[in-house]
Design an enzyme around this catalytic site. Sequence first.
Site, PDB file in Angstrom:
ATOM      1  N   CYS A  91      51.896   4.845   5.450  1.00 49.19           N
ATOM      2  CA  CYS A  91      53.586   4.576   4.873  1.00 49.19           C
ATOM      3  C   CYS A  91      54.246   5.706   5.965  1.00 49.19           C
ATOM      4  CB  CYS A  91      53.848   4.647   3.578  1.00 49.19           C
ATOM      5  SG  CYS A  91      53.318   6.335   2.828  1.00 49.19           S
ATOM      6  N   GLY A  92      53.860   5.592   7.111  1.00 51.45           N
ATOM      7  CA  GLY A  92      54.676   6.115   8.209  1.00 51.45           C
ATOM      8  C   GLY A  92      54.940   7.635   7.939  1.00 51.45           C
TER       9      GLY A  92
END
Length: 290
Positions: A91-92
């Site tokens: 998720c980055g």
Amino acid sequence: MPSSREIKRRIRSVKNVAQITRAMEMVSASKMRRAQRNVLATRPYADRMREVMANLTARVVGAARRGTLLEKRETVKSVALLVVTPDRGLCGSLVANVLRRAGRFITEQRAMGRTVDVYTFGRKGRDFFLRTGFAPAGEATRLGDAPKLEAILGVAISAINGFQSGKYDELYIIYSEFINTLVQRPAIKQLLPVESPDISTTTNVDYTYEPGEEEVLNSILPRYVETQIYQAVLESIASEHSARMVAMRNATNNAKDLVRDLTLSFNKARQAAITKEVSEIASGAAALTS
């Protein structure tokens, strides 16, 4: 230069990865919309709770606040920090940003001579603190995409009881605040002692409390803090799916760019092989005629 066969194998591999990231993007988009609905569904309750809290705290002042979750300690020696992170990655930079902010907060508190206990929601935060030798005082994992309030109560009540018993003088929470699909930012809020909500944003209603204002306040304060924690968990879940959707979209786009570059390399390699083969045939023919 890699052979045509090797480049073709890499192209096939990258295309398979792109299919996976595209599927993950679509799943995250669906979960994000559901998480957003959950956040919006809890807001009317949270807003009315803040309204009642503003009215109550304005009436209960002075000595009546002692021994309640409103009481501010003269000296702060011990702090509890609730850290909300996802159970999964991909998720980055969302997890790294939250943990970096938590680390900075802990460093600041220790610089002031305060001890810090950490409570975690989510596996990523728990694993991080365990790796750094900072065992959480409480943890909750596998909350899912739509957790019930009961799922967070164990950790929440433990931290609140720590404040009530005098073990902690302040209680904070760090989570990823959901701004929009593209923007999620680490947010830190003080949970205890409870700060009176801004009464200028509430409606002017004259409530009557039974059996009394102090009794109702003492009963509602823990629920208010639990609601704040639950809201932070829901915001973090919405942020997680938004960040993962964007990360998977970027990964898919990067995979497409890589396939395009590899295809160009494949064509060049094939052209070079054909040119070499034609040259060898021409050389052989020239040798036969000479």
